[in-house]
Design a protein around this motif. Structure first.
Motif, PDB file in Angstrom:
ATOM      1  N   LEU A 286       0.831  -1.200   0.000  1.00  0.00           N
ATOM      2  CA  LEU A 286       0.000   0.000   0.000  1.00  0.00           C
ATOM      3  C   LEU A 286       0.869   1.255   0.000  1.00  0.00           C
ATOM      4  O   LEU A 286       0.573   2.238  -0.684  1.00  0.00           O
ATOM      5  CB  LEU A 286      -0.926   0.001   1.226  1.00  0.00           C
ATOM      6  N   ASN A 287       1.951   1.197   0.772  1.00  0.00           N
ATOM      7  CA  ASN A 287       2.850   2.333   0.868  1.00  0.00           C
ATOM      8  C   ASN A 287       3.540   2.614  -0.466  1.00  0.00           C
ATOM      9  O   ASN A 287       3.736   3.773  -0.854  1.00  0.00           O
ATOM     10  CB  ASN A 287       3.893   2.057   1.947  1.00  0.00           C
ATOM     11  N   ARG A 288       3.894   1.578  -1.173  1.00  0.00           N
ATOM     12  CA  ARG A 288       4.530   1.758  -2.483  1.00  0.00           C
ATOM     13  C   ARG A 288       3.525   2.246  -3.523  1.00  0.00           C
ATOM     14  O   ARG A 288       3.867   3.031  -4.406  1.00  0.00           O
ATOM     15  CB  ARG A 288       5.142   0.433  -2.954  1.00  0.00           C
ATOM     16  N   ASP A 289       2.300   1.781  -3.404  1.00  0.00           N
ATOM     17  CA  ASP A 289       1.265   2.180  -4.353  1.00  0.00           C
ATOM     18  C   ASP A 289       0.842   3.629  -4.136  1.00  0.00           C
ATOM     19  O   ASP A 289       0.666   4.381  -5.094  1.00  0.00           O
ATOM     20  CB  ASP A 289       0.054   1.256  -4.207  1.00  0.00           C
ATOM     21  N   ARG A 290       0.688   4.019  -2.863  1.00  0.00           N
ATOM     22  CA  ARG A 290       0.239   5.367  -2.523  1.00  0.00           C
ATOM     23  C   ARG A 290       0.984   5.832  -1.272  1.00  0.00           C
ATOM     24  O   ARG A 290       0.512   5.619  -0.152  1.00  0.00           O
ATOM     25  CB  ARG A 290      -1.269   5.404  -2.242  1.00  0.00           C
ATOM     26  N   PRO A 291       2.143   6.464  -1.431  1.00  0.00           N
ATOM     27  CA  PRO A 291       2.889   6.927  -0.254  1.00  0.00           C
ATOM     28  C   PRO A 291       2.068   7.841   0.643  1.00  0.00           C
ATOM     29  O   PRO A 291       2.320   7.938   1.839  1.00  0.00           O
ATOM     30  CB  PRO A 291       4.080   7.674  -0.865  1.00  0.00           C
ATOM     31  N   GLU A 499       7.471  17.507 -14.647  1.00  0.00           N
ATOM     32  CA  GLU A 499       8.339  18.570 -15.135  1.00  0.00           C
ATOM     33  C   GLU A 499       8.660  19.589 -14.052  1.00  0.00           C
ATOM     34  O   GLU A 499       9.746  20.164 -14.027  1.00  0.00           O
ATOM     35  CB  GLU A 499       7.683  19.268 -16.332  1.00  0.00           C
ATOM     36  N   ARG A 500       7.736  19.813 -13.143  1.00  0.00           N
ATOM     37  CA  ARG A 500       7.897  20.845 -12.119  1.00  0.00           C
ATOM     38  C   ARG A 500       8.174  20.243 -10.750  1.00  0.00           C
ATOM     39  O   ARG A 500       7.911  20.870  -9.719  1.00  0.00           O
ATOM     40  CB  ARG A 500       6.642  21.714 -12.071  1.00  0.00           C
ATOM     41  N   ARG A 501       8.710  19.052 -10.706  1.00  0.00           N
ATOM     42  CA  ARG A 501       8.885  18.344  -9.442  1.00  0.00           C
ATOM     43  C   ARG A 501       9.664  19.169  -8.413  1.00  0.00           C
ATOM     44  O   ARG A 501       9.234  19.318  -7.260  1.00  0.00           O
ATOM     45  CB  ARG A 501       9.599  17.010  -9.684  1.00  0.00           C
ATOM     46  N   SER A 502      10.791  19.702  -8.798  1.00  0.00           N
ATOM     47  CA  SER A 502      11.636  20.463  -7.867  1.00  0.00           C
ATOM     48  C   SER A 502      10.909  21.691  -7.335  1.00  0.00           C
ATOM     49  O   SER A 502      10.968  21.994  -6.132  1.00  0.00           O
ATOM     50  CB  SER A 502      12.945  20.880  -8.543  1.00  0.00           C
ATOM     51  N   ASP A 503      10.226  22.398  -8.214  1.00  0.00           N
ATOM     52  CA  ASP A 503       9.509  23.607  -7.792  1.00  0.00           C
ATOM     53  C   ASP A 503       8.372  23.278  -6.835  1.00  0.00           C
ATOM     54  O   ASP A 503       8.117  24.009  -5.867  1.00  0.00           O
ATOM     55  CB  ASP A 503       8.951  24.336  -9.017  1.00  0.00           C
ATOM     56  N   ILE A 504       7.668  22.178  -7.104  1.00  0.00           N
ATOM     57  CA  ILE A 504       6.534  21.799  -6.267  1.00  0.00           C
ATOM     58  C   ILE A 504       6.991  21.401  -4.869  1.00  0.00           C
ATOM     59  O   ILE A 504       6.365  21.750  -3.856  1.00  0.00           O
ATOM     60  CB  ILE A 504       5.747  20.651  -6.918  1.00  0.00           C
ATOM     61  N   LEU A 505       8.132  20.688  -4.789  1.00  0.00           N
ATOM     62  CA  LEU A 505       8.605  20.179  -3.505  1.00  0.00           C
ATOM     63  C   LEU A 505       9.458  21.176  -2.740  1.00  0.00           C
ATOM     64  O   LEU A 505       9.710  20.990  -1.540  1.00  0.00           O
ATOM     65  CB  LEU A 505       9.408  18.890  -3.725  1.00  0.00           C
ATOM     66  N   TRP A 521       3.878  15.067   1.421  1.00  0.00           N
ATOM     67  CA  TRP A 521       2.730  14.218   1.070  1.00  0.00           C
ATOM     68  C   TRP A 521       1.464  14.695   1.781  1.00  0.00           C
ATOM     69  O   TRP A 521       0.377  14.682   1.209  1.00  0.00           O
ATOM     70  CB  TRP A 521       3.023  12.768   1.442  1.00  0.00           C
ATOM     71  N   ASN A 522       1.615  15.121   3.023  1.00  0.00           N
ATOM     72  CA  ASN A 522       0.469  15.585   3.794  1.00  0.00           C
ATOM     73  C   ASN A 522      -0.130  16.847   3.185  1.00  0.00           C
ATOM     74  O   ASN A 522      -1.341  17.002   3.093  1.00  0.00           O
ATOM     75  CB  ASN A 522       0.894  15.848   5.244  1.00  0.00           C
ATOM     76  N   ALA A 523       0.732  17.764   2.762  1.00  0.00           N
ATOM     77  CA  ALA A 523       0.261  19.041   2.224  1.00  0.00           C
ATOM     78  C   ALA A 523      -0.238  18.928   0.788  1.00  0.00           C
ATOM     79  O   ALA A 523      -1.209  19.584   0.399  1.00  0.00           O
ATOM     80  CB  ALA A 523       1.392  20.070   2.306  1.00  0.00           C
ATOM     81  N   HIS A 528       1.107  15.774  -5.247  1.00  0.00           N
ATOM     82  CA  HIS A 528       2.537  15.477  -5.093  1.00  0.00           C
ATOM     83  C   HIS A 528       3.085  14.966  -6.430  1.00  0.00           C
ATOM     84  O   HIS A 528       2.448  14.159  -7.108  1.00  0.00           O
ATOM     85  CB  HIS A 528       2.719  14.413  -4.005  1.00  0.00           C
ATOM     86  N   PRO A 529       4.255  15.441  -6.832  1.00  0.00           N
ATOM     87  CA  PRO A 529       4.794  15.031  -8.144  1.00  0.00           C
ATOM     88  C   PRO A 529       5.063  13.537  -8.262  1.00  0.00           C
ATOM     89  O   PRO A 529       5.127  13.009  -9.382  1.00  0.00           O
ATOM     90  CB  PRO A 529       6.093  15.842  -8.261  1.00  0.00           C
ATOM     91  N   ASP A 530       5.224  12.842  -7.143  1.00  0.00           N
ATOM     92  CA  ASP A 530       5.464  11.399  -7.207  1.00  0.00           C
ATOM     93  C   ASP A 530       4.166  10.592  -7.190  1.00  0.00           C
ATOM     94  O   ASP A 530       4.206   9.365  -7.276  1.00  0.00           O
ATOM     95  CB  ASP A 530       6.356  10.963  -6.042  1.00  0.00           C
ATOM     96  N   PHE A 531       3.042  11.278  -7.058  1.00  0.00           N
ATOM     97  CA  PHE A 531       1.746  10.602  -7.127  1.00  0.00           C
ATOM     98  C   PHE A 531       1.289  10.604  -8.580  1.00  0.00           C
ATOM     99  O   PHE A 531       1.085  11.662  -9.176  1.00  0.00           O
ATOM    100  CB  PHE A 531       0.718  11.307  -6.242  1.00  0.00           C
TER     101      PHE A 531
END
Length: 535
Positions: A286-291, A499-505, A521-523, A528-531
């Motif tokens: 579950l954690n790997r599927d949806r952190p 594309e905007r991963r760094s800016d988002i995080l 992940w909470n916010a 989240h770019p990894d979702f």
């Protein structure tokens, strides 16, 4: 065994914080071991959820369906004699949306309480308002209270209200019990979907929803058989037959509700059927599927409201509203359509079963394929092609046999969408409270779609119901377009996040956690770019 009073709070999510030891669990495990753990959940959780959902159809009116039932009774009282049989026999097997209040009416409820047709209409439809209003609040408190407490409490309360209906002596008493009944039933479907989303990965959810959703088709058969047997108890204990229908089914529901307190685990780690290793396997997958599932989110009205402005949720919800119009219209009026095509009442009863049986099979097959290929949009569009073909054939067909054949396309085209779009809501919204709101909102709008279908099958337009058929055809085409738009939107969002991963995080990054960790992940949740959104 589930611990009494166990609550799911922010610090007791389905999987705890990641650790190197835990992260390696799935890297050194046989795939068959994972399958055995999932099978255990299937065998120990799905039967309970199926029973809960089946009882919701067996003893209580679904939100828009009482309006359907009423509309049919109200109209059949005014139309030709060859349709009057539907007032009674339609109760035996109109579809899987059969209701106890309808059988109780046949058994003398309306006459016994000296109600007019208008009062009966009010008594049946009053359930709808608390039903819809209870869906979102119940989903929002499910984790805090704990599904192991909330769901059996709802079912037990539900059984008590059904039982109380057997002792009402007035129209006002019936109104009160019906309102509380709607309050108890509303949370069940969105609650089960939300609950299962905490046990299964996103690519497994659609089939599991289809399995318990399809069980509702059994309630039609049970409903008529039980009513036929209980009617023979008329006069026992000086109670009319309609009262015994409510009393006996209420008692049965209370017993099941009390038993569920000891059977339903709050989370996978609380299951008494899974070994410690299997619990770790389930938590890690579950954690790997949806952190975000391990996110320490707490309730926020901002999260709830954010769902309303999420385009992909809004589009899917509107799509589900139109699907509800098609679904509930066919669920109630199909036997009437078949009868008006010119088939005898007895043949109509038999011929009404076929399209729903095909719908049952198509629902399971398409849900399985949707999970296997991780394709929600493509599956929905494929199912809608059946609807479009069915409604088109119905409009073009000159004879009754072709019109009847069209139902074998229309019914699967309406029913098979529900599990897949329900999974879509759960798949693409995080963290927990956004997911809870999304599921309840989407399914609630689907229920609201039934209101429109209530007035869409006037008897004087049968058997073609040309205006309604055109409306349903247009809705099916619009649903296809909306689904395509939603798929393209999700593809675009996935690409933008990458594309905007760094800016988002960046706002959540720290020296220890350059990717923001659980705080990000909470916010951000599904933003989240990894979702990765499921298409």
């Amino acid at each position: 065994m589930t611990k009494p009073g166990h609550q799911l709070d922010a610090n007791d999510s389905l999987s705890s914080r990641s650790s190197p030891e835990k992260a390696e669990v799935l890297d050194h495990v046989d795939e068959n071991e994972v399958k055995r753990a999932v099978l255990k959940m299937d065998l120990t959780i799905l039967p309970i959820m199926t029973m809960l959902y089946l009882l919701s159809f067996l003893v209580c009116p679904h939100s828009p369906v009482p309006e359907y039932t009423l509309t049919l009774h109200f109209r059949t009282a005014r139309i030709s004699v060859n349709i009057v049989w539907l007032r009674i026999d339609f109760k035996v097997e109109c579809s899987h949306r059969l209701r106890r209040v309808g059988n109780a009416r046949v058994a003398g409820l309306q006459k016994g309480l000296h109600m007019t047709d208008h009062q009966y209409q009010i008594a049946v439809t009053i359930t709808y308002v608390p039903y819809v209003l209870s869906e979102i609040p119940a989903n929002l408190i499910l984790r805090k209270v704990g599904p192991n407490l909330l769901m059996p409490t709802i079912l037990t309360f539900w059984g008590i209200i059904v039982l109380a209906q057997g002792f009402v002596t007035s129209f006002r008493g019936l109104i009160a019990t019906r309102a509380f009944l709607g309050l108890a039933e509303g949370p069940m479907l969105p609650g089960i979907v939300l609950y299962l989303s905490g046990f299964y990965t996103r690519e497994e959810l659609s089939l599991r929803i289809a399995l318990f959703f399809s069980a509702a088709s059994l309630s039609g058969a049970f409903s008529g058989l039980l009513a036929a047997a209980i009617v023979n108890m008329h006069g026992v204990g000086n109670k009319p037959a309609w009262a015994w229908i409510f009393i006996l089914e209420g008692i049965f529901t209370i017993i099941v509700g009390l038993a569920v307190f000891f059977l339903i685990p709050a989370t996978p780690k609380d299951s008494r059927f899974l070994s410690d290793r299997q619990k770790k396997l389930v938590a890690e997958r579950l954690n790997r599927d949806r952190p975000a599932i391990q996110s320490l989110d707490t309730f926020s009205i901002k999260q709830v409201l954010s769902v309303l402005v999420s385009p992909h949720v809004f589009i899917a919800a509107i799509t589900n509203f139109m699907g509800g119009v098609n679904l509930f219209g066919l669920a109630l009026f199909l036997p009437s359509i078949v009868n008006q095509l010119g088939f005898s009442p007895n043949h109509t009863q038999l011929l009404s079963v076929g399209p729903f049986a095909v719908g049952f099979a198509v629902t399971l097959v398409t849900a399985y394929l949707s999970d296997k290929y991780k394709a929600r949009a493509a599956s929905i569009i494929g199912i809608l092609l059946l609807s479009v073909a069915g409604y088109s054939l119905s409009l073009a067909s000159p004879g009754k046999h072709a019109s009847y054949a069209a139902l074998y396309l229309m019914v699967p085209g309406a029913y098979a969408i529900v599990p897949i779009i329900s999974a879509w809501f759960a798949n693409n919204t995080e963290p927990h409270y956004r997911r809870a709101t999304s599921i309840a909102l989407g399914l609630g709008l689907g229920n609201c779609g039934g209101i429109l279908s209530t007035w869409s099958y006037p008897s004087n337009e049968g058997p073609k119901y040309r205006k309604t058929t055109i409306m349903n055809l247009v809705f099916s085409l619009v649903m296809m377009v909306l689904t395509m738009i939603n798929a393209l939107l999700l593809i675009r969002l996935n690409r933008q996040k990458k594309e905007r991963r760094s800016d988002i995080l960046a706002p959540y990054a720290s020296q220890c956690e350059p990717d923001g960790g659980l705080r990000a992940w909470n916010a951000l949740g599904d933003r989240h770019p990894d979702f990765k959104y499921v298409i």
